[in-house]
Motif scaffolding. Structure first.
Motif, mmCIF file in Angstrom:
data_model
loop_
_atom_site.group_PDB
_atom_site.id
_atom_site.type_symbol
_atom_site.label_atom_id
_atom_site.label_comp_id
_atom_site.label_asym_id
_atom_site.label_seq_id
_atom_site.Cartn_x
_atom_site.Cartn_y
_atom_site.Cartn_z
ATOM 1 N N ALA A 1 0.760 3.795 -3.475
ATOM 2 C CA ALA A 1 0.200 4.211 -2.522
ATOM 3 C C ALA A 1 -0.641 5.094 -2.488
ATOM 4 C CB ALA A 1 1.002 4.707 -1.388
ATOM 5 N N SER B 1 0.621 -1.301 0.037
ATOM 6 C CA SER B 1 -0.067 -0.016 -0.080
ATOM 7 C C SER B 1 0.834 1.231 0.100
ATOM 8 C CB SER B 1 -0.781 -0.016 1.149
ATOM 9 O OG SER B 1 -1.787 -1.145 0.930
ATOM 10 N N SER C 1 -4.816 -2.382 -8.318
ATOM 11 C CA SER C 1 -4.773 -1.514 -7.340
ATOM 12 C C SER C 1 -3.786 -0.011 -7.808
ATOM 13 C CB SER C 1 -4.154 -1.963 -5.999
ATOM 14 O OG SER C 1 -3.890 -0.818 -5.134
ATOM 15 N N SER D 1 -1.829 1.295 -5.819
ATOM 16 C CA SER D 1 -0.665 1.259 -5.022
ATOM 17 C C SER D 1 0.316 1.268 -5.895
ATOM 18 C CB SER D 1 -0.822 0.195 -4.180
ATOM 19 O OG SER D 1 -1.991 0.194 -3.074
#
Length: 347
Positions: free
Chosen positions: A311, A243, A307, A309
């Motif tokens: 972050a 993350s 995602s 990420s």
């Protein structure tokens, strides 16, 4: 004359020390968290690259399909060529990319194609020492060779532009779970940039800033299981979870010019390299609590739902505080003054 030269030597050492302090002060990403290996599990020299053609090893990637093979390539003006290095540091094969150029290759990454199971290599032509000399940069994708013998391989070129303006970069990494590509800039206050989820070969892909990076980042790599990533700087390596949360710094071996980093195939350690002839490649174990558990690597996630990420993206501790900035400026000006004085004395 001998006394003057001795005094200059002292001044040079002082200047170097000031610059070292500057990088350490501003390169810290997680104050108070600096991991070093246990006494029985310290870093060790894996091998030295013996090929006299490899004088500026600027990227490093562990083969995901050939056990014991590490890939590397030279810096700028060396042609679109990479090398497969065996466990003893000797070159097993040399590969040239067709449909590619090497303006300033600075890093590489390796992943596995989720559909075919073939290894995939990524070569980042992203260096820009003039910070704006190039209107766009390129990353080349090539299927990993199935045999260790000299060959020419077809490459797919992806062009990129930064949304917030051109900059110099040396770090490239690809999330093995999502296939998403990231560029890490090499700056006073570096940044992590995310590529689009789907890459176009017909127009430039826009890189968007999603987080901060340590000062003067020279390379980056994702863990083979996608659990986190590492960013290399001249003095250490900063660890992050998936993350983008900082996990601390990993002590690195001394190097003339720390340029490259990659994870080992099992993800329990990193390999780090340096430029120069006969350059060393060291193995640095990860802290025990950050090593992957001995379970099979999860299947890659669907590319349609990756995602963003790293972050959302980096913790505030990764940035440069006003106090750090002030100290950095003072140290930099001091170093410049000393170097200017030395130059005048030499003349």
């Amino acid at each position: 004359m001998r006394g003057m030269m001795g005094g200059m030597g002292v001044l040079i050492r002082v200047a170097r020390a000031a610059l070292a302090v500057l990088f350490v002060v501003l390169g810290v990403s997680a104050p108070g968290l600096a991991w070093a290996a246990d006494d029985d599990d310290r870093e060790r020299l894996m091998f030295r690259i013996k090929d006299p053609r490899i004088t500026e090893s600027s990227g490093l990637a562990t083969s995901p399909t050939h056990r014991g093979i590490v890939y590397t390539h030279n810096d700028s003006d060396a042609g679109p060529v990479f090398y497969a290095i065996g466990p003893r540091g000797t070159t097993r094969a040399t590969f040239r990319l067709s449909g590619a150029e090497a303006r300033d290759w600075e890093g590489m990454a390796a992943t596995v194609d989720p559909e075919s199971g073939r290894g995939v290599l990524w070569f980042a032509d992203i260096g820009d020492n003039m910070d704006g000399a190039w209107s766009d940069i390129s990353v080349y994708r090539v299927l990993e060779p199935t045999r260790m013998r000299n060959a020419t391989l077809p490459a797919t070129r992806y062009r990129f532009r930064y949304k917030d303006g051109a900059r110099n970069a040396e770090g490239v990494m690809v999330n093995p779970r999502t296939g998403r590509l990231y560029i890490v800039s090499k700056e006073f206050g570096g940044s992590v940039y995310a590529a689009p989820r789907r890459l176009s070969t017909t127009k430039p892909n826009v890189l968007r800033r999603i987080g901060t990076a340590p000062l003067m980042a020279t390379d980056a790599a994702y863990a083979p299981d996608g659990s986190g990533y590492v960013i290399r700087t001249y003095f250490s390596a900063n660890l992050y979870d998936a993350s983008g949360n900082s996990l601390g710094r990993l002590t690195m071996p001394a190097a003339d010019q720390a340029e490259s980093i990659t994870y080992t195939r099992d993800g329990t350690a990193v390999l780090t390299g340096s430029e120069g002839p006969n350059s060393p490649v060291h193995r640095v174990p990860l802290p025990a609590h950050l090593r992957p558990t001995p379970t099979p690597t999860p299947a890659p996630a669907r590319r349609s739902t990756p995602s963003t990420s790293p972050a959302a993206a980096a913790s505030p501790a990764e940035g440069i505080s006003p106090a750090q900035l002030t100290l950095g400026v003072v140290l930099t000006l001091g170093a410049i003054a000393i170097i200017t004085f030395i130059a005048r004395q030499a003349r």
